[in-house]
Design a protein around this motif. Structure first.
Motif, short mmCIF file in Angstrom:
data_model
loop_
_atom_site.label_atom_id
_atom_site.label_comp_id
_atom_site.label_asym_id
_atom_site.label_seq_id
_atom_site.Cartn_x
_atom_site.Cartn_y
_atom_site.Cartn_z
N LEU A 108 0.83 -1.20 0.00
CA LEU A 108 0.00 0.00 0.00
C LEU A 108 0.87 1.26 0.00
O LEU A 108 0.66 2.17 -0.81
CB LEU A 108 -0.90 -0.03 1.24
CG LEU A 108 -2.12 0.88 1.23
CD1 LEU A 108 -3.04 0.48 0.09
CD2 LEU A 108 -2.86 0.77 2.55
N ALA A 109 1.87 1.28 0.89
CA ALA A 109 2.73 2.44 0.97
C ALA A 109 3.51 2.63 -0.32
O ALA A 109 3.71 3.76 -0.79
CB ALA A 109 3.69 2.29 2.15
N ASP A 110 3.91 1.51 -0.92
CA ASP A 110 4.65 1.58 -2.18
C ASP A 110 3.79 2.21 -3.27
O ASP A 110 4.26 3.04 -4.04
CB ASP A 110 5.08 0.17 -2.58
CG ASP A 110 5.94 0.18 -3.82
OD1 ASP A 110 7.10 0.61 -3.71
OD2 ASP A 110 5.46 -0.23 -4.89
N ALA A 111 2.51 1.82 -3.30
CA ALA A 111 1.63 2.38 -4.31
C ALA A 111 1.35 3.86 -4.04
O ALA A 111 1.29 4.67 -4.97
CB ALA A 111 0.32 1.60 -4.35
N LEU A 112 1.19 4.22 -2.76
CA LEU A 112 0.85 5.61 -2.43
C LEU A 112 2.04 6.53 -2.64
O LEU A 112 1.87 7.69 -3.03
CB LEU A 112 0.38 5.69 -0.98
CG LEU A 112 -0.97 5.04 -0.69
CD1 LEU A 112 -1.28 5.12 0.79
CD2 LEU A 112 -2.08 5.70 -1.49
N LEU A 113 3.26 6.02 -2.36
CA LEU A 113 4.45 6.86 -2.44
C LEU A 113 5.18 6.71 -3.76
O LEU A 113 6.31 7.15 -3.89
CB LEU A 113 5.40 6.52 -1.29
CG LEU A 113 4.93 6.83 0.12
CD1 LEU A 113 5.82 6.16 1.13
CD2 LEU A 113 4.92 8.33 0.35
N ALA A 114 4.52 6.09 -4.74
CA ALA A 114 5.23 5.73 -5.98
C ALA A 114 5.86 6.95 -6.64
O ALA A 114 6.96 6.87 -7.18
CB ALA A 114 4.27 5.04 -6.93
N SER A 115 5.17 8.10 -6.61
CA SER A 115 5.70 9.27 -7.33
C SER A 115 6.45 10.23 -6.41
O SER A 115 6.84 11.31 -6.84
CB SER A 115 4.55 10.00 -8.02
OG SER A 115 3.51 10.22 -7.10
N ALA A 116 6.65 9.82 -5.15
CA ALA A 116 7.33 10.71 -4.21
C ALA A 116 8.83 10.71 -4.48
O ALA A 116 9.37 9.75 -5.02
CB ALA A 116 7.06 10.26 -2.78
N PRO A 117 9.53 11.81 -4.09
CA PRO A 117 11.00 11.81 -4.20
C PRO A 117 11.61 10.78 -3.25
O PRO A 117 10.96 10.35 -2.29
CB PRO A 117 11.39 13.23 -3.80
CG PRO A 117 10.22 13.76 -3.06
CD PRO A 117 9.02 13.10 -3.63
N THR A 118 12.87 10.42 -3.51
CA THR A 118 13.48 9.29 -2.81
C THR A 118 13.48 9.47 -1.30
O THR A 118 13.13 8.56 -0.57
CB THR A 118 14.93 9.10 -3.29
OG1 THR A 118 14.94 9.14 -4.71
CG2 THR A 118 15.47 7.77 -2.82
N TRP A 119 13.85 10.68 -0.83
CA TRP A 119 13.96 10.86 0.63
C TRP A 119 12.62 10.67 1.30
O TRP A 119 12.51 10.04 2.36
CB TRP A 119 14.54 12.24 0.96
CG TRP A 119 13.65 13.40 0.58
CD1 TRP A 119 13.67 14.07 -0.59
CD2 TRP A 119 12.62 13.99 1.38
NE1 TRP A 119 12.71 15.04 -0.60
CE2 TRP A 119 12.05 15.02 0.59
CE3 TRP A 119 12.12 13.75 2.65
CZ2 TRP A 119 11.00 15.81 1.04
CZ3 TRP A 119 11.07 14.54 3.10
CH2 TRP A 119 10.51 15.56 2.31
N LEU A 120 11.52 11.15 0.61
CA LEU A 120 10.19 11.00 1.18
C LEU A 120 9.78 9.53 1.17
O LEU A 120 9.21 9.00 2.14
CB LEU A 120 9.21 11.85 0.38
CG LEU A 120 7.80 11.93 0.97
CD1 LEU A 120 7.84 12.63 2.32
CD2 LEU A 120 6.87 12.66 0.03
N TYR A 121 10.10 8.86 0.03
CA TYR A 121 9.76 7.44 -0.10
C TYR A 121 10.42 6.63 1.00
O TYR A 121 9.76 5.86 1.70
CB TYR A 121 10.22 6.96 -1.48
CG TYR A 121 9.90 5.52 -1.78
CD1 TYR A 121 8.65 5.17 -2.28
CD2 TYR A 121 10.85 4.52 -1.59
CE1 TYR A 121 8.35 3.86 -2.54
CE2 TYR A 121 10.55 3.21 -1.85
CZ TYR A 121 9.30 2.88 -2.34
OH TYR A 121 9.00 1.58 -2.59
N VAL A 122 11.72 6.84 1.17
CA VAL A 122 12.46 6.05 2.16
C VAL A 122 11.93 6.32 3.56
O VAL A 122 11.64 5.40 4.33
CB VAL A 122 13.97 6.34 2.08
CG1 VAL A 122 14.71 5.65 3.20
CG2 VAL A 122 14.52 5.89 0.74
N SER A 123 11.76 7.62 3.89
CA SER A 123 11.35 7.91 5.27
C SER A 123 9.91 7.47 5.49
O SER A 123 9.58 6.97 6.58
CB SER A 123 11.52 9.40 5.59
OG SER A 123 11.04 10.18 4.53
#
Lengths: 169, 117, 397
Positions: C343-358
């Motif tokens: 779910l988080a992967d799908a929601l954060l798919a277009s986020a920048p890397t730092w946001l995705y990782v955190s």
């Protein structure tokens, strides 16, 4: 004859031979272990067909789970069930007849088939078989409903197993 | 060439090496069997009965539950591969799939089948 | 092509040239060279395995405030060779009434199931092993053979301890296979592939940072799969003496022993590959393939060390505790974590890397915290119930 055909013939002979051992050996644990050998042969056949996912799943599910289940079930039996049961019942000739008829039917159906002498087209190296399988399983216009129904089927199996075990106690 | 050929090579070599090691042990080791040495170990007492003891049915039940979840997890792998490319509705399909089986786990749990009695 | 940049290819080409010079068929020469390569790799692994005996004994000695082997050779380095010679010249006893074929097959299969795992290990960017597109599941498939070998050893020994130990071990292994399968899905979700090499290549950020809980559950499941403490109830010295390998002696016992050590090292390696970037380390792997192999071995050693650390720190748990821990805590948590990750992967798919990782890190921490809270309140309730039931019983007594 290509190398692949030789490997296939060896695998097929091995699978059939160990399958025969499953039904003829008297020791139940040996029968279960021969069954493992048979299932491994089937996995090799899948691998020969380049069906990597199915080949690995065959080993994970059948050898890793079902064969273990069989061995557990055998270990639950009592000693007198192991040694003295007859291997044939009196309907053996019906079974033999059905087997021969099935074989004859397949032979009849397949005699006109031209696929025996053909070699399969090579799969292009970029083709992502697992990805294609995943896409087919989840896309709404392919197999998403069977995929979800499989879950219900597994649930039914689980409930059934629990019910049976519960009643035994 | 089929990559399973290399896996087969690993299997063949992986079988040859332990067979070779055990054969070496067989060649170099002494062989003086006697009935006492061959009897199975039971803390120094003479073995009683046979080793085929009847097992708890619990093992079988856990194996059954394991089988169901094994098949479930294996079916989820193709789903997991395609997840990143297909977006949110695929995730929801997965959630439905897993939830149905979590219900099964809860049922098994509530029926007391997960207890080792 | 330079030898230092692609040693395997250069060596293989050279050998194939020699074989072709002898008038050998090209395909046959290729297979023969591949066979020799596999043979070499496995011989290296066996030599490494011998030193793992030394590593394990030295490390356990440090944990227990001892010195460990230090007499034979410098730092006791020759000790494992003495062990091997001892195992080799020991009498190879077979218990009477044992099922000879199955009894002899079990140690061979046990070792082979570990060695075959190395087929899918990518050692360096140019040494990929077998590039299977189902590499992750191959791990479990090889484990299935290992499970089978243990049940074979336990049953065929004609010994009650061995049979019970084998059964317990198999119960542990199959139970913890479920969380392990679920945790293998996490790298697959991130990389979109089941290929070990693709998983490594897509780890620009270590998956440990994206999914720390996943790495932890994988480690727990791996330790259980290895049958090491705290999950070594199949050995249970005080009750089962040695478990499934009680009747084995000499080199056959050696195969189980060496197989277990190599298995632990291999799982350290897989932990490194799946969650710590495998052979990658800040671009160092591009310098030379030898350096890449060294990085992988160091990471695998660190993983192996963590497994040893757990083994010599934590005490053994009972089978009912083990099964309850797996089925009532770890399995639900593992599946929930897979869903949360998806779910988080799908929601954060277009986020920048730092946001995705955190974001991913936070999702993991929250899931773990929630699971621990639920488990804590549930056990509290259970304990209150038990103690509440005990009180009147004592009064009537």
């Amino acid at each position: 004859m290509t190398g692949e055909q030789i490997i296939f013939l060896i695998t097929a002979g091995y699978t059939l031979g160990s399958g025969l051992m499953v039904v003829t050996t008297r020791n139940l644990v040996h029968a279960a272990l021969w069954l493992v050998a048979t299932l491994f042969g089937v996995a090799v056949t899948y691998a020969l067909l380049n069906a990597n996912f199915i080949a690995v799943v065959q080993i994970v599910v059948y050898i890793g789970a079902i064969a273990i289940l069989f061995i557990f079930a055998v270990m639950l039996t009592r000693k007198d069930l192991r040694d003295n049961t007859p291997q044939m019942n009196k309907n053996w000739w019906v079974g033999a007849l059905l087997a021969v008829l099935t074989f004859a039917g397949f032979a009849f159906l397949l005699q006109g088939w031209s696929g025996f002498s053909k070699t399969a087209a090579a799969i292009p190296s970029e083709f992502d078989a697992v990805g294609a399988l995943g896409e087919a399983l989840v896309s709404p216009n392919a197999y998403v409903l069977p995929f979800e129904v499989a879950s219900v089927l597994l649930l039914a199996a689980l409930v059934g197993a629990v019910y049976l075990a519960f009643n035994k106690k | 060439m089929n990559e399973w050929l290399y896996v087969a090579l690993f299997l063949i070599v992986g079988l040859i090496i332990p067979i070779g090691a055990i054969t070496a042990g067989f060649i170099f080791g002494p062989k003086k069997p006697n009935p006492i040495k061959e009897s199975t170990y039971e803390c120094g007492i003479e073995p009683v009965g046979e080793a085929w003891v009847q097992f708890k049915a619990q093992y079988y039940i856990f194996a059954l539950v394991f089988l169901v979840f094994d098949v479930e997890a294996v079916l989820l792998f193709p789903w997991a591969v395609k997840l990143g490319q297909l977006g949110l509705y695929v995730v929801i399909e997965g959630i439905i799939f897993v939830s149905i089986l979590i219900v099964g786990l809860v049922y098994t749990w509530r029926k007391g089948m997960l207890e080792w009695v | 092509m330079n030898f230092w940049n692609d040693p395997l290819k250069v060596a293989a080409d050279w050998l194939e040239g020699i074989f072709a010079g002898w008038g050998m068929d090209a395909v046959l020469a290729h297979v023969l060279v591949a066979f020799l390569g596999v043979f070499l790799l496995i011989i290296i692994l066996m030599v490494l395995d011998i030193f793992l005996v030394w590593v394990e004994r030295k490390v356990v000695a440090r944990f227990q405030d001892r010195l460990g082997p230090n007499r034979v050779g410098p730092f006791g380095l020759i000790q494992p060779f003495a062990d091997i010679i001892k195992l080799m010249i020991k009498e190879d006893t077979t218990p009477g009434g044992a099922d000879k074929v199955v009894y002899n097959l079990a140690p061979i299969l046990s070792m082979a199931s570990v060695l075959i795992l190395w087929a899918v290990v990518p050692l360096a960017p140019v040494m990929l092993g077998v590039d299977l597109n189902v590499g992750v599941l191959f791990l479990i498939a090889a484990g299935a053979i290992g499970t089978l070998s243990i049940i074979m050893a336990g049953w065929s020994s004609n010994n009650k301890f061995a049979t019970i130990g084998g059964f317990r071990q198999v119960a542990v292994m199959v139970s913890f296979e479920i969380p392990m399968l679920a945790m293998l899905m996490i790298p697959v979700i991130f990389s979109g592939s089941m290929n070990m090499n693709t998983i490594i290549e897509s780890q620009n950020v270590w998956y440990f940072l994206i999914s720390p809980l996943g790495a932890l559950i994988f480690l727990i499941a791996a330790i259980a799969e290895l049958g090491r403490a705290p999950f070594d109830l199949a050995e249970g010295e005080s009750e089962l003496v040695a478990g499934f390998n009680i009747e084995y002696s000499g080199m056959k016992f050696g195969m189980f022993f060496a197989g277990e050590l190599l298995h632990a090292f291999t799982f350290g390696g897989f932990w490194a590959i799946l969650f710590f970037g495998g052979y990658r380390f800040f671009g160092l792997e591009q310098v030379s393939p030898f350096l890449a192999v060294l990085i992988l071995v160091i990471k695998a050693m660190v993983g192996y060390w963590v497994i040893m650390w757990v083994r010599y720190t934590v005490m053994r748990i009972r089978i009912d505790q083990m099964l309850a821990f797996n089925w009532k805590f770890l399995t639900p948590l593992a599946f929930v974590l897979v869903l949360v990750t998806a779910l988080a992967d799908a929601l954060l798919a277009s986020a920048p890397t730092w946001l995705y990782v955190s974001g991913m890190f936070l999702a993991n921490v929250l899931t773990g915290w929630a699971a621990l809270e639920i488990a804590r309140s549930a056990t509290h309730k259970e304990r209150e119930q038990l103690e509440g039931a005990k009180q009147p019983a004592e009064v009537s007594h």
